[in-house]
Design a protein around this motif. Structure first.
Motif, mmCIF file in Angstrom:
data_model
loop_
_atom_site.group_PDB
_atom_site.id
_atom_site.type_symbol
_atom_site.label_atom_id
_atom_site.label_comp_id
_atom_site.label_asym_id
_atom_site.label_seq_id
_atom_site.Cartn_x
_atom_site.Cartn_y
_atom_site.Cartn_z
ATOM 1 N N SER A 142 23.330 -0.792 30.077
ATOM 2 C CA SER A 142 24.384 -0.390 31.008
ATOM 3 C C SER A 142 25.177 -1.582 31.538
ATOM 4 O O SER A 142 26.230 -1.409 32.143
ATOM 5 N N ASP A 143 24.696 -2.795 31.320
ATOM 6 C CA ASP A 143 25.377 -3.993 31.802
ATOM 7 C C ASP A 143 26.243 -4.560 30.684
ATOM 8 O O ASP A 143 25.754 -4.978 29.649
ATOM 9 N N VAL A 144 27.561 -4.598 30.903
ATOM 10 C CA VAL A 144 28.488 -5.078 29.882
ATOM 11 C C VAL A 144 28.973 -6.499 30.183
ATOM 12 O O VAL A 144 29.892 -6.986 29.538
ATOM 13 N N SER A 145 28.380 -7.145 31.163
ATOM 14 C CA SER A 145 28.789 -8.497 31.541
ATOM 15 C C SER A 145 28.088 -9.540 30.692
ATOM 16 O O SER A 145 27.117 -9.253 30.001
ATOM 17 N N GLU A 146 28.599 -10.776 30.763
ATOM 18 C CA GLU A 146 27.924 -11.931 30.191
ATOM 19 C C GLU A 146 27.657 -12.900 31.332
ATOM 20 O O GLU A 146 28.358 -12.892 32.350
ATOM 21 N N TYR A 147 26.652 -13.762 31.155
ATOM 22 C CA TYR A 147 26.240 -14.655 32.232
ATOM 23 C C TYR A 147 26.088 -16.092 31.735
ATOM 24 O O TYR A 147 25.589 -16.318 30.638
ATOM 25 N N ASP A 148 26.540 -17.033 32.562
ATOM 26 C CA ASP A 148 26.237 -18.449 32.374
ATOM 27 C C ASP A 148 25.268 -18.812 33.481
ATOM 28 O O ASP A 148 25.510 -18.510 34.655
ATOM 29 N N VAL A 149 24.154 -19.494 33.110
ATOM 30 C CA VAL A 149 23.096 -19.778 34.080
ATOM 31 C C VAL A 149 22.634 -21.223 33.961
ATOM 32 O O VAL A 149 22.453 -21.732 32.851
ATOM 33 N N ASP A 150 22.445 -21.884 35.101
ATOM 34 C CA ASP A 150 21.819 -23.205 35.171
ATOM 35 C C ASP A 150 21.125 -23.299 36.520
ATOM 36 O O ASP A 150 21.739 -23.636 37.529
ATOM 37 N N LEU A 190 30.572 -13.059 33.944
ATOM 38 C CA LEU A 190 31.867 -12.788 33.323
ATOM 39 C C LEU A 190 31.904 -11.292 33.044
ATOM 40 O O LEU A 190 31.152 -10.772 32.223
ATOM 41 N N HIS A 191 32.780 -10.605 33.780
ATOM 42 C CA HIS A 191 32.819 -9.143 33.700
ATOM 43 C C HIS A 191 34.175 -8.703 33.167
ATOM 44 O O HIS A 191 35.211 -9.134 33.658
ATOM 45 N N GLY A 192 34.174 -7.865 32.159
ATOM 46 C CA GLY A 192 35.406 -7.336 31.612
ATOM 47 C C GLY A 192 36.238 -8.356 30.862
ATOM 48 O O GLY A 192 37.426 -8.164 30.674
ATOM 49 N N GLY A 193 35.656 -9.453 30.488
ATOM 50 C CA GLY A 193 36.350 -10.452 29.697
ATOM 51 C C GLY A 193 37.103 -11.501 30.491
ATOM 52 O O GLY A 193 37.359 -12.578 29.990
ATOM 53 N N ASN A 194 37.501 -11.195 31.746
ATOM 54 C CA ASN A 194 38.261 -12.196 32.485
ATOM 55 C C ASN A 194 37.900 -12.308 33.969
ATOM 56 O O ASN A 194 38.346 -13.224 34.633
ATOM 57 N N LEU A 195 37.133 -11.408 34.527
ATOM 58 C CA LEU A 195 36.729 -11.492 35.928
ATOM 59 C C LEU A 195 35.433 -12.286 36.041
ATOM 60 O O LEU A 195 34.467 -12.008 35.328
ATOM 61 N N LYS A 196 35.425 -13.266 36.960
ATOM 62 C CA LYS A 196 34.232 -14.095 37.145
ATOM 63 C C LYS A 196 33.732 -13.965 38.579
ATOM 64 O O LYS A 196 34.533 -13.926 39.519
ATOM 65 N N THR A 254 18.238 -9.847 31.558
ATOM 66 C CA THR A 254 18.118 -8.395 31.577
ATOM 67 C C THR A 254 19.431 -7.837 32.105
ATOM 68 O O THR A 254 19.924 -6.834 31.627
ATOM 69 N N GLY A 255 19.993 -8.533 33.082
ATOM 70 C CA GLY A 255 21.290 -8.147 33.633
ATOM 71 C C GLY A 255 21.157 -7.225 34.815
ATOM 72 O O GLY A 255 20.135 -7.167 35.484
ATOM 73 N N GLU A 256 22.217 -6.472 35.047
ATOM 74 C CA GLU A 256 22.279 -5.549 36.177
ATOM 75 C C GLU A 256 21.657 -4.233 35.758
ATOM 76 O O GLU A 256 22.158 -3.549 34.862
ATOM 77 N N ASN A 292 24.756 -5.063 41.835
ATOM 78 C CA ASN A 292 24.843 -6.439 42.358
ATOM 79 C C ASN A 292 23.519 -7.197 42.351
ATOM 80 O O ASN A 292 23.390 -8.208 43.036
ATOM 81 N N ASN A 293 22.531 -6.741 41.609
ATOM 82 C CA ASN A 293 21.275 -7.460 41.415
ATOM 83 C C ASN A 293 21.168 -7.771 39.928
ATOM 84 O O ASN A 293 21.170 -6.860 39.095
ATOM 85 N N TYR A 294 21.069 -9.058 39.610
ATOM 86 C CA TYR A 294 21.091 -9.512 38.223
ATOM 87 C C TYR A 294 19.750 -10.143 37.894
ATOM 88 O O TYR A 294 19.323 -11.071 38.567
#
Length: 195
Positions: free
Chosen positions: A7-15, A34-40, A89-91, A97-99
């Protein structure tokens, strides 16, 4: 990093160790969504971190982000792991709002990285610090060698050992005069007189 939750279509950068910046929306963050390709969105800040240890000893790190966003990282001990792996795992559905992420590493084990070179701390000093250290060192060498010359070559004693003593004793007054002169256009006091 692409999450495993369908159900989570976002991508994440993590450090989680150092944080990073990615554009205006993600500054000094541990997680950027990164949500919807351009929202961060920043979904975690190292300065807003906490941890929880459950009854089985499982550790979960939580980083608060923008608004109600929170990044949850479950640490999994794997003493045989040669490299650490992070999985998103994502949202989860129903938990907006919990990732969620899972970090598997030998460093997640008790004493997993102690004494084995498992982690290093990068300690560096700035150029300004280097210049100050060099200035103090050169001043010390200058004063010591000057005093030795004054003592053994010039046969001086006491305060006469200080090289160029009259300059050093007048220096505070010269600094005061320079500051007052530099501030004179602002304070409208004195300066050079015109003839």
């Amino acid at each position: 990093m692409v999450p495993s939750e369908p159900s989570d279509v976002s991508e994440y950068d993590v450090d989680i160790c150092y944080g990073f910046s990615d554009g205006d929306a993600c500054k000094d963050t541990t997680c950027c969504q990164l949500h919807g390709g351009n929202l961060k969105y920043a979904c975690g800040y190292a300065s807003k971190s906490s941890y929880f240890v459950d009854i089985s000893g499982q550790v979960t790190l939580t980083y608060a982000g923008d608004g109600q966003r929170k990044q949850h990282i479950t640490l999994v001990c794997d003493p045989t792991a040669t490299t650490s792996t992070m999985k998103a795992t994502g949202e989860k559905k129903g938990e907006a709002n919990n990732y969620y992420f899972t970090l598997t590493s030998k460093c997640a084990c008790p004493d997993g990285c102690t004494g084995s070179g498992g982690g290093t701390i990068d300690v560096s000093i700035s150029a300004g610090t280097v210049l100050i250290i060099l200035f103090i060192l050169l001043l010390f060498v200058y004063m010591t060698s000057g005093m030795l010359v004054m003592r053994f070559r010039m046969q001086r004693t006491g305060v006469d050992l200080i090289p160029y003593r009259t300059f050093w004793t007048s220096l505070p007054g010269l600094i005061k005069d320079g500051v007052l002169f530099a501030l004179s256009p602002i304070t409208k006091r004195g300066g050079y007189t015109k003839t």
